[in-house]
Write a protein that holds these residues in place. Structure first.
Motif, PDB file in Angstrom:
ATOM      1  N   LYS A 183     -35.917  11.199  23.742  1.00 45.91           N
ATOM      2  CA  LYS A 183     -37.096  10.178  23.319  1.00 45.91           C
ATOM      3  C   LYS A 183     -36.474   8.836  23.872  1.00 45.91           C
ATOM      4  N   MET A 184     -35.165   8.796  23.801  1.00 47.33           N
ATOM      5  CA  MET A 184     -34.344   7.397  24.159  1.00 47.33           C
ATOM      6  C   MET A 184     -34.472   7.464  25.692  1.00 47.33           C
ATOM      7  N   PHE A 185     -34.115   8.456  26.232  1.00 47.24           N
ATOM      8  CA  PHE A 185     -34.103   8.741  27.646  1.00 47.24           C
ATOM      9  C   PHE A 185     -35.501   8.610  28.465  1.00 47.24           C
ATOM     10  N   ASP A 186     -36.675   9.111  27.737  1.00 51.30           N
ATOM     11  CA  ASP A 186     -37.849   8.878  28.243  1.00 51.30           C
ATOM     12  C   ASP A 186     -38.308   7.510  28.378  1.00 51.30           C
ATOM     13  N   LEU A 187     -37.878   6.627  26.965  1.00 52.28           N
ATOM     14  CA  LEU A 187     -38.359   5.345  27.095  1.00 52.28           C
ATOM     15  C   LEU A 187     -37.280   4.416  28.068  1.00 52.28           C
ATOM     16  N   PHE A 188     -36.298   4.847  28.295  1.00 52.81           N
ATOM     17  CA  PHE A 188     -35.330   4.455  29.367  1.00 52.81           C
ATOM     18  C   PHE A 188     -36.051   4.564  30.690  1.00 52.81           C
ATOM     19  N   ASN A 189     -36.514   5.786  30.918  1.00 47.88           N
ATOM     20  CA  ASN A 189     -37.296   5.693  32.306  1.00 47.88           C
ATOM     21  C   ASN A 189     -38.541   4.794  32.240  1.00 47.88           C
ATOM     22  N   GLU A 190     -39.339   4.870  30.959  1.00 48.81           N
ATOM     23  CA  GLU A 190     -40.357   3.956  31.205  1.00 48.81           C
ATOM     24  C   GLU A 190     -40.128   2.367  31.418  1.00 48.81           C
ATOM     25  N   PHE A 212     -32.247   2.133  17.034  1.00 52.04           N
ATOM     26  CA  PHE A 212     -33.623   2.798  17.473  1.00 52.04           C
ATOM     27  C   PHE A 212     -34.590   1.660  16.681  1.00 52.04           C
ATOM     28  N   VAL A 213     -35.667   1.640  17.172  1.00 46.97           N
ATOM     29  CA  VAL A 213     -36.937   1.024  16.728  1.00 46.97           C
ATOM     30  C   VAL A 213     -38.171   1.945  16.948  1.00 46.97           C
TER      31      VAL A 213
END
Length: 372
Positions: A214-221, A255-256
């Motif tokens: 999820k962190m890497f997905d959010l990084f992409n976004e 993380f939040v």
């Protein structure tokens, strides 16, 4: 007479990786990479970036002596998905001899023209998680592990070869005592209530792993709008999890999440490993691990490596929640100095996040481009 040799053997690759150890042997500020990790970076079986990228490595010799190196890189995700006909190059090091640097750049430019690319840019790595930029100001400070360092003459060589500045980055630091909790303590409580979000605390690396994808997905976004951003693929996520997360103290990962446990923000801080790496001089064995583990546990300097906030939550003060968490952690560990990795100078949103801490810009770096 300058001769250029393409890296084709294991001994060539070892020479490529070890060249900077000779070039910077007298520098107090250069930080050696871990040789075994650098070798893996260029191993097509080890590094999944080669599923979507390719590189050719070159060595420069003068009178039989190794005097320079460069990696010519194509990221096909960038070329095909962004229709950006860019030839990348990095790991570019050389003695102060214009014939040497121009001969190496000529190899890069020739490859770029053979693909009908429109320009070349460097120094950059394969992706946005790699090192970036040539230092142009601030040579008298030790380099963080996640950046390149170089001699002051480098920028002149780019200019002499007809390159112009493409992107500008700054690196800054501030003493932890500059962090005043009144700037975020009340705000973060209000923000948590208003948006129904909460911070997650970790004490073990295995607690982080379920959130890593999820962190890497959010990084992409969260970074998608920045220039030349190339998204991390699923196979790269696995690689980066193995390569980086075990290095990082779990209490330094914040993380939040929202009420449905969706990740809305994250931050990764690393202990400063630079002095440990200097002691190791590129070698994990027999005693290198000890230096790494000691720094991981006892370093009083921390590097803010990544921070990402979901676009829907940007400019809503969510960073106050993250800072509140770090304040407690850093106070407990006796942290003295906070250091930020290179940030684009035109990324005003990120600069606004730090303004209350009165950061000092201590180094600037740039990438250079040339039309082909």
């Amino acid at each position: 007479m300058i001769s250029i040799k393409e890296v084709t053997t294991k001994s060539d690759l070892k020479a490529f990786v070890k060249f900077p150890f000779k070039l910077y042997k007298d520098s107090k500020y250069w930080v050696p990479p871990i040789i075994s990790e650098e070798l893996k970076t260029f191993n097509k079986k080890e590094n999944p970036v080669f599923n979507d990228a390719e590189s050719r490595l070159f060595l420069a010799y003068k009178n039989g002596e190794l005097v320079g190196r460069v990696a010519a890189i194509i990221n096909w995700l960038e070329v095909n998905n962004q229709t950006l006909k860019k030839m990348r190059f990095g790991w570019f090091d050389f003695i102060d001899d214009l014939e040497v640097s121009k001969a190496l750049l000529n190899q890069v430019e020739t490859i770029g023209r053979s693909h009908n690319f429109t320009f070349t840019e460097g120094p950059v790595g394969f992706s946005n998680l790699d090192k970036v930029g040539v230092v142009t100001e601030g040579f008298d400070a030790i380099a963080p592990m996640v950046t390149w360092y170089n001699h002051p003459y480098y920028a002149k060589h780019y200019e002499q070869a007809g390159y112009i500045v493409e992107k500008s980055y700054s690196e800054s630091r501030f003493p932890f005592e500059n962090v005043k909790p009144e700037f975020f303590l009340k705000a973060q409580e209000l923000i948590k209530k208003r948006y129904q979000i909460k911070a997650l605390k970790f004490t073990k690396t295995e607690e982080v792993m379920p959130y890593a994808d999820k962190m890497f997905d959010l990084f992409n976004e969260s970074y998608a709008s920045l220039s030349s951003f190339v998204a991390i693929t699923d196979i790269q996520k696995e690689y980066f999890k193995k390569k980086f997360i075990s290095f990082i103290n779990p209490e330094y990962i914040k993380f939040v999440v929202d009420k449905d446990d969706n990740l809305v923000a994250f931050a990764i801080v690393m202990p400063a490993f630079s002095k440990a790496l200097q002691k190791m001089n590129g070698k994990l064995f027999p005693f290198g691990f000890r230096h790494i583990l000691h720094a991981k546990k006892h370093s009083k300097e921390v590097i803010f490596y990544l921070i990402g906030i979901h676009p829907d939550y940007q400019n809503k003060g969510v960073h106050a929640v993250i800072f509140n968490e770090y304040y407690d952690t850093f106070k407990e560990k006796g942290i003295k100095t906070c250091i930020r990795t290179p940030e684009l100078e035109d990324n005003y949103a990120i600069h606004q996040i730090w303004k209350h801490f009165n950061p000092e810009v201590y180094r600037r770096r740039k990438t250079f481009k040339k039309d082909l």
